[in-house]
Design an enzyme around this catalytic site. Structure first.
Site, short mmCIF file in Angstrom:
data_model
loop_
_atom_site.label_atom_id
_atom_site.label_comp_id
_atom_site.label_asym_id
_atom_site.label_seq_id
_atom_site.Cartn_x
_atom_site.Cartn_y
_atom_site.Cartn_z
N HIS A 1 -4.89 -0.36 9.80
CA HIS A 1 -4.06 0.82 9.54
C HIS A 1 -4.72 1.80 8.58
CE1 HIS A 1 -0.62 -0.30 11.90
NE2 HIS A 1 -0.59 -1.50 11.35
N TYR B 1 3.33 0.03 5.24
CA TYR B 1 3.29 -1.29 5.85
C TYR B 1 3.59 -2.39 4.83
CZ TYR B 1 2.27 0.12 10.52
OH TYR B 1 2.39 0.65 11.78
#
Length: 749
Positions: free
Chosen positions: A428, A273
């Site tokens: 996440h 990410y």
């Protein structure tokens, strides 16, 4: 460069020239500056990598112009036609804008204008996207995140044709498309916009960049500092199942720069990410640097954005694939377009680091702007130097005090150990404190599973996160770390895990022959302290470097502990007498165990359990110091998976019951090779005859390693005083040993 190509670029320059004086302006472009355009136009045909990229872009956009413009009514999830079409459109808008600025051919400006007006005609009456899964629905896409993607790229295209467009056209587009679009992803979606997350980074960049083009100060301030009011009650969840952290005043671009990045440049959600977020971070920073240099964004937090590029590149294997910790898809690499952007911008604004040029050479393309031209020129002039990835220890958390991520590397990435002792990593994050993964020359030896998702593949849940991401991939048993009583760390609850982080005990990579990292976790299980020390050792008695793993658990009560190792390849040999069940059954009912089939199990019958396998022409042996009654289980992922969403990967699990204070000691040993063509095996057997625990208490842990030739080694680590200057002594097998610092590797003979 071939003469015919040079002539072609000269003809382009002659034919397209400067179309009209009315296109000139004192406005400073967001990305491409007037000075940059002049330099680029004068160098066409003289900078090979730039010319190659420009020609590829021109060929692609010309083909799309021939096909015509399609802006379908939105209906699909990721991977569906309407989603993919609108996604392709925003890339094309930006590319066509760049071509217009460089080549000054009005067909590209006409294409951008015409597509914008098709969107303007539909957007004013467009409802929310019909798919209702997202916590923040967009209009063009099922989630506001993708709408923000669209606007980040569209803003660059609008900037490219701004001075070419008549004022009346600009007014129509801004009133009916750009301003409402920016308002929807911010004011209408505070739960998306006003938080610290990669989603809101895209939102802030989108609103800010279109604000810069429109010279709308209210939008710019909104992007930089967030909305003034809270947008959602704490406790709501986002599309990834994580709890939203919704901010009041203080969210926005600067908050997203400050909180997720550590001072070292590590991004708390992980490299997958970070790669995704680096594009909006850097293009908005570049735009602000050009349009609002007073903000000095690229030097914010001691230049953390430029540091982050170096960190991101270092968090990849020998093939350039990013390590898939947390929610990370395997195969994502520094060949991604976002990383091309990161490398170009970091080179241009970061003192022209020649190592970045070697990455750009591998990527094989550059940005068509000032930064990309500088990179291409540097490569042309032979300035590139190899980007050597080394052992590093990166802090996590805004102030660098929330754990971290350690790397130990030997040789030219012949062996790479990734050790995770981070904070949760926002929504996440996975529940895997003190976990590790191991790589050899770009190949996985011990894997981190990564995410359970098939990104943009419509047949798999619309390309979105699958249920198994929560039930398997995030759970502790899915990682190479210790599990207590078959419960995940922090009970698998985000609101608990986000409060805690592991702590570094020490990190030392100063001696390339013996590199060590050690960390502890005090909160994953109430009343239990976990401590893991991992050493990468290159010993002349061994053909290759190996990894020593000492995982210590100290609990107030007795518990069952499971330590899995996720390997790849064909089992060769084990000294366990395994029992094979007639019927495959799951290992458990929840916490990820429901997804593991038990394929075989046996009881350890000696002080050492050996397990050898072959994978991709290389031999490996796992040697574990075992106790009476330890159970060794062979398992395979895939149980309770009716949609076949999980990979069928194998694992070996060492299970120990009724343990209060215990140590799991093991060695992962690469050795030898196998060549199918010549059908020859070299050094296929382990070099370790014996691994023993000599001492394990509150003060010290010591193990011995004996080779098949009788060479003896001791590894000792202090469990209390880990000061580098601290002096220690310990009696082992009747001999007293002295050393300074938290650990020592003794060569006995």
């Amino acid at each position: 460069m071939k003469p015919i190509i040079m002539i072609a670029w000269l003809l382009i320059a002659i034919n397209f020239g400067l179309i009209s004086a009315c296109h000139a302006s004192d406005r400073k472009g967001l990305i491409l500056t007037k000075e940059g355009i002049t330099k680029i136009q004068a160098s066409l045909g003289k900078t090979p990598l730039f010319d190659k990229t420009l020609q590829q872009l021109k060929t692609e956009v010309d083909a799309e112009i021939e096909q015509g413009i399609d802006t379908p009514i939105p209906r699909d999830f990721s991977g569906g036609y309407t989603h993919q079409r609108h996604k392709a459109n925003f890339f094309l808008l930006q590319k066509a804008g760049v071509l217009f600025q460089i080549l000054e051919d009005e067909k590209y400006a006409n294409y951008v204008r015409d597509m914008f007006f098709q969107y303007e005609a539909m957007y004013k009456d467009l409802p929310l996207h019909p798919q209702t899964r997202s916590y923040a629905r967009g209009k063009l896409f099922w989630q506001s995140l993708n709408d923000s993607n669209w606007l980040v790229y569209a803003a660059q295209a609008y900037d490219a044709i701004y001075d070419w467009l008549p004022a009346a056209d600009r007014e129509t587009l801004e009133d009916n498309l750009f301003k409402p679009f920016a308002d929807h992803i911010s004011i209408d979606s505070p739960q998306f916009f006003n938080r610290v997350h990669n989603h809101s980074t895209w939102g802030a960049a989108a609103v800010g960049m279109i604000g810069l083009v429109m010279q709308d100060e209210e939008l710019i301030q909104r992007a930089l500092y967030g909305l003034e009011e809270d947008g959602l009650a704490i406790g709501a969840k986002d599309d990834d199942g994580g709890f939203l952290k919704v901010e009041g005043q203080g969210a926005g671009f600067f908050a997203n720069l400050n909180e997720p990045f550590s001072p070292d440049g590590y991004y708390t959600e992980g490299p997958y990410y970070q790669r995704y977020a680096m594009y909006p971070f850097l293009v908005f920073a570049q735009a602000l640097n050009n349009a609002r240099p007073d903000l000095d964004v690229l030097n914010y937090k001691n230049g953390v954005l430029l540091k982050a590029v170096d960190v991101l590149l270092n968090l990849s294997d020998a093939d350039g694939d990013f390590f898939p910790i947390n929610d990370g898809q395997k195969g994502m690499s520094y060949y991604n377009d976002a990383v091309v952007t990161a490398v170009n911008i970091a080179y241009f604004y970061g003192n022209k680091d020649p190592r970045l040029l070697s990455i750009a050479e591998k990527q094989g393309r550059v940005l068509l702007d000032d930064t990309g031209y500088a990179v291409a020129a540097g490569i042309r002039d032979g300035l590139a130097k190899k980007f050597t990835k080394g052992s590093e220890n990166y802090s996590d958390g805004s102030d660098g005090d929330e754990g971290g991520l350690g790397l130990l590397r030997h040789g030219d990435e012949a062996l790479t150990l990734l050790f995770k002792y981070t904070a949760q990593g926002l929504s996440h994050g996975h529940y895997d404190k003190l976990s590790f993964s191991l790589y050899g020359q770009g190949e996985e030896i011990m894997q981190d599973y990564g995410l359970a998702r098939f990104v943009n593949i419509e047949q798999k849940g619309g390309g979105n996160y699958l249920p198994e991401n929560k039930t398997w991939a995030k759970q502790t048993i899915a990682h190479n770390t210790l599990v207590q009583n078959r419960q995940s760390h922090f009970s698998g609850k985000y609101e608990i895990g986000s409060l805690h982080h592991s702590q570094l005990r020490f990190y030392d990579a100063s001696n390339k022959a013996v590199q060590v990292i050690s960390a502890e976790e005090l909160n994953a299980y109430p009343g239990t302290k976990m401590q893991r020390t991992m050493a990468m050792i290159k010993d002349e008695a061994f053909e290759k470097a190996f990894v020593l793993d000492l995982f210590k658990a100290d609990a107030q009560n007795n518990h069952q502990y499971d330590l899995p190792f996720y390997y790849f390849g064909q089992i060769l040999k084990s000294n366990i007498d395994y029992q094979i069940p007639r019927t495959l059954k799951p290992l458990g009912d929840n916490n990820g165990y429901q997804h593991l089939y038990l394929e075989a199990e046996g009881i350890a019958n000696s002080e050492n359990t050996k397990f050898s396998w072959l994978d991709k022409g290389r031999f490996y042996t796992l040697t574990m110091a075992t106790e009476q009654g330890d159970k060794v289980q062979l398992a395979r992922i895939g149980a309770n998976d009716p949609q076949f969403n999980l990979r069928k990967d194998p694992a070996i699990i060492l299970s120990r019951k009724n343990a209060k204070q215990t140590l799991f000691a093991s060695v992962i040993e690469p050795h030898g090779s196998y060549t199918p063509v010549s059908e020859s095996a070299h050094n296929s057997n382990s070099n370790i005859a014996e691994l023993l625990v000599l001492q394990d208490d509150d003060n010290y842990t010591a193990v011995s390693i004996k080779t098949v030739k009788g060479d003896m080694r001791y590894f000792v680590v202090a469990n209390k005083n880990v000061n580098k200057a601290a002096k220690h002594q310990l009696k082992l097998n009747g001999q007293t040993y002295h050393w300074t610092g938290p650990f020592q590797y003794f060569y006995l003979n």
